[in-house]
Design a protein around this motif. Structure first.
Motif, PDB file in Angstrom:
ATOM      1  N   MET A 120      -4.564  -1.771 -14.771  1.00  0.00           N
ATOM      2  CA  MET A 120      -4.699  -3.232 -14.868  1.00  0.00           C
ATOM      3  C   MET A 120      -6.063  -3.701 -14.378  1.00  0.00           C
ATOM      4  O   MET A 120      -6.557  -4.743 -14.790  1.00  0.00           O
ATOM      5  N   GLN A 181       0.266  -1.297 -13.861  1.00  0.00           N
ATOM      6  CA  GLN A 181       0.270  -1.765 -12.476  1.00  0.00           C
ATOM      7  C   GLN A 181       0.841  -0.664 -11.587  1.00  0.00           C
ATOM      8  O   GLN A 181       1.609   0.197 -12.040  1.00  0.00           O
ATOM      9  N   MET A 182       0.515  -0.731 -10.306  1.00  0.00           N
ATOM     10  CA  MET A 182       1.073   0.206  -9.326  1.00  0.00           C
ATOM     11  C   MET A 182       2.592   0.155  -9.383  1.00  0.00           C
ATOM     12  O   MET A 182       3.163  -0.902  -9.594  1.00  0.00           O
TER      13      MET A 182
ATOM     14  N   ARG B 220       2.445  -2.893  -0.201  1.00  0.00           N
ATOM     15  CA  ARG B 220       3.006  -2.471  -1.471  1.00  0.00           C
ATOM     16  C   ARG B 220       2.999  -0.960  -1.742  1.00  0.00           C
ATOM     17  O   ARG B 220       4.019  -0.428  -2.203  1.00  0.00           O
ATOM     18  N   GLN B 233       8.627  -5.813   1.596  1.00  0.00           N
ATOM     19  CA  GLN B 233       7.232  -5.954   1.151  1.00  0.00           C
ATOM     20  C   GLN B 233       6.676  -7.346   1.399  1.00  0.00           C
ATOM     21  O   GLN B 233       7.274  -8.353   1.062  1.00  0.00           O
ATOM     22  N   GLY B 235       3.501  -9.936   0.677  1.00  0.00           N
ATOM     23  CA  GLY B 235       2.385 -10.146  -0.238  1.00  0.00           C
ATOM     24  C   GLY B 235       2.768 -10.943  -1.465  1.00  0.00           C
ATOM     25  O   GLY B 235       3.903 -11.411  -1.564  1.00  0.00           O
ATOM     26  N   GLY B 238       5.697  -9.738  -3.044  1.00  0.00           N
ATOM     27  CA  GLY B 238       6.780  -9.534  -2.087  1.00  0.00           C
ATOM     28  C   GLY B 238       7.092 -10.859  -1.418  1.00  0.00           C
ATOM     29  O   GLY B 238       7.159 -11.881  -2.084  1.00  0.00           O
ATOM     30  N   LYS B 272      -8.264   2.605  11.416  1.00  0.00           N
ATOM     31  CA  LYS B 272      -9.325   3.514  11.871  1.00  0.00           C
ATOM     32  C   LYS B 272     -10.681   3.087  11.316  1.00  0.00           C
ATOM     33  O   LYS B 272     -11.712   3.549  11.763  1.00  0.00           O
TER      34      LYS B 272
END
Ligand SMILES: Cc1cc2nc3c(=O)[nH]c(=O)nc-3n(C[C@H](O)[C@H](O)[C@H](O)COP(=O)(O)OP(=O)(O)OC[C@H]3O[C@@H](n4cnc5c(N)ncnc54)[C@H](O)[C@@H]3O)c2cc1C
Lengths: 258, 303
Positions: A120, A181-182, B220, B233, B235, B238, B272
């Motif tokens: 995407m 998409q993921m 995600r 989730q 975001g 989410g 990190k």
């Protein structure tokens, strides 16, 4: 059936980025490159379809870029693509999405692909427009941000991901392009035997000049880090000390720790 | 300067994000006209010109037809900028319009600069300043980057009649998965990101959440990899949360994650990478290996 998957190689995003000499993109020195994450889902989906179709189907993987992108191409071949096109372009990163899309469309236009898969967006540039633009240039049907894919007899059923986790279900006839998409699938790891087999697969090298005629429609004038908003405390050093400091800060600044 | 703003409408409702387009045009100091594929009874509180097509006949997601409508209005209005939200509707439709007009398309604008636009890149770590080469341009703006502006008033409606399908057939919506936790109510959220490394490490993040009396959240990729259930989730795709304390463990701070948690009262990030974009909004950034720091913090909190 002929399938195409388009991939990009991107730097490891945990790297530290410095501007290049022109100050318009990153300096590649010291960066490690790998396949764009969104493209891994595209490659996996294309291979799943390739396997379902069996005999007679052909899956080509394409990447534009300098010679380093051959690494990502080889990974796709080891995952299960049949052959590859490396569009050799040492200056690919200076091209705008319109130019990149035009190169892909020019490559694809006389090859009768039935379905084209792309990510995407890329993780470095993030413009989310190359796939859709390729579809427009080829006159293919197109849908974006898919998290579900099914193909049957000339029709794709795709699930688009919308805001808040809602999904939209669409059907489209081939020839078509989908941007992945993921979470669409779980990309496989190439196995050793498949890595060996992939060494025999053909990679066609095409100099970009043979495909590129378009001028850019947009230009980058500067590449820089975001202005530091400041205010935040940065802790570094001994873990034990940092734990003490965080506890003290939470007691002082929030009501959640007493 | 003139902008054509492309409003958003879904499941029978005008989306509030449409007003962010007016915020953007305001910052640009541009005249506006709006186009919406929506409905008569869901008009935006906006006194300008509104080109309205009926979603009942044109479809809410029918990009080929919507493109045609936009091109028709572009002919009439000749805008300098055609502006969309960078959303599942906008990033799908905007490149089609730009390709048809063969003009620049600038994606996910976060600010206006002198003669150009600022956009994020490298997973929000860096920025680019971008300028269109063409006289006109298509722009998508990042959700939340421009303050919504509701000018009020009743639009001067020009109806657009359009017919014709497109390559796509829209079948319908599927609701979001049911939530077994409502993070929206949580006062403390400790979230796991990909930096946690593997599924086996999730209990260590959960342990900190439990020690603090909070809930487990996740980015995600952690959900996609099935380390944590989707209902956790945080975001854009989410949940949106605003706890008193948000602890981000091994989360880089991509815009789609930040959109879901930046309203938290106090944010601690453990990463990190000192340059991780989460540092931009964190009140405290702990530069450490999450698997070393988190158990040590849990032990102290539990005491
Ligand atoms: C349309 C769309 C919708 C999206 N919706 C969402 C959404 O709702 N929610 C969401 O979260 N994302 C969403 N994303 C994905 C988003 O863009 C990012 O890819 C994602 O948020 C990254 O998750 P992450 O920070 O866990 O992983 P990464 O970006 O991979 O970051 C991992 C971080 O961990 C740090 N790290 C690594 N190892 C360690 C260690 N040992 N100790 C400490 N730190 C370490 C790294 O420095 C890095 O900063 C969406 C993307 C798109 C395109």
């Amino acid at each position: 059936m002929k399938l195409l998957v388009c991939i990009k190689q991107v730097p490891d995003l945990e790297s530290r980025f410095k501007p290049n000499a022109e100050g318009v993109w990153y300096n590649e020195t010291d960066l490690a490159f790998r396949m764009n994450e969104y493209d891994e889902y595209a490659v996996e989906q294309a291979i799943l379809l390739r396997e379902k179709l069996g005999e007679g189907a052909e899956l080509t993987v394409l990447s534009i870029g300098p010679d380093r992108v051959v690494e990502a191409i080889k990974k796709s071949l080891a995952m299960g693509c049949d052959n590859a096109a490396h569009i050799q372009d040492p200056a690919a990163s200076a091209k705008d999405p319109w130019q990149i899309a035009s190169v892909i469309a020019t490559y694809a236009k006389d090859k009768n692909f039935d379905i084209i898969f792309t990510g995407m967006q890329s993780q470095d540039r993030g413009s989310a427009q190359v796939g859709v633009t390729v579809a427009e240039l080829l006159g293919f049907g197109c849908t974006t941000t898919i998290v579900g894919f099914d193909y049957d007899n000339g029709t794709i059923t795709a699930k688009r991901e919308l805001e808040g986790g809602i999904k939209g279900v669409v059907k489209l006839k081939t020839p078509a392009l989908v941007t992945c998409q993921m979470g669409l699938n779980v990309p496989r790891y190439p196995t050793l035997p498949n890595i060996m087999k992939a060494k025999k697969k053909e990679i066609t090298v095409i100099p970009v000049a043979e495909l590129q005629a378009e001028e850019p429609l947009a230009t980058t004038t500067s590449f820089h880090p975001p202005a530091k908003k400041g205010g935040g405390i940065v802790l570094e050093g001994d873990v034990g000390d940092m734990v003490e400091k965080v506890i003290a800060i939470l007691k002082d600044k929030t009501a959640v720790l007493r | 300067m003139k902008t054509l703003l492309i409003g958003e409408y879904r499941e029978g409702k005008l989306l509030e994000s449409t007003y962010e387009l007016l915020g953007f045009a305001g910052e640009l100091g541009a005249e506006t006209a709006m186009l919406l594929v929506g409905s008569d009874n869901q008009l935006p509180a906006y006194g300008g010109t509104l080109y309205l097509a009926d979603a009942a006949t044109c479809g809410e997601y029918n990009p080929d037809l919507h493109k045609k409508l936009i091109l028709e209005v572009v002919q009439k209005e000749s805008p300098d900028y055609i502006v969309f939200l960078h959303s599942s509707y906008g990033w799908d439709l905007a490149p089609r319009v730009a390709a048809a007009l063969k003009i620049a398309k600038i994606s996910e604008v976060i600010a206006i600069t002198d003669g150009g636009f600022e956009v994020g890149c490298c997973n929000a770590k860096m920025r680019r300043s971008v300028k269109p080469v063409t006289a006109k341009a298509v722009v998508t703006i990042q959700a939340g980057a421009f303050t919504a502006k509701q000018p009020g008033g009743t639009p001067d409606v020009h109806k657009l009649a359009a017919t014709g399908g497109g390559a796509l057939e829209f079948i319908g919506y599927e609701p979001a998965e049911k939530k077994d936790v409502d993070l929206g109510k949580a006062e403390i959220i400790v979230s796991a990101g990909r930096g946690v490394g593997k599924k086996d490490n999730i209990p260590l993040i959960q342990a900190l959440a439990t020690a603090l009396g909070g809930e487990l959240g996740a980015s995600r990729p952690v959900v996609d990899a099935e380390w944590v259930n989707h209902s956790h989730q945080v975001g854009t795709t989410g949940q949106t949360v605003s706890p008193k304390l948000y602890i981000a463990c091994g989360i880089s701070g991509a815009i789609q994650h930040l959109a879901g948690m930046k309203k938290s009262d106090f944010i601690v990030a453990i990463n990190k990478d000192k340059d991780a974009p989460i540092g931009e909004i964190a009140d405290v950034l702990v530069v450490a290996d999450v698997m070393q720091f988190v158990p040590a913090l849990t032990a102290k909190v539990a005491k």
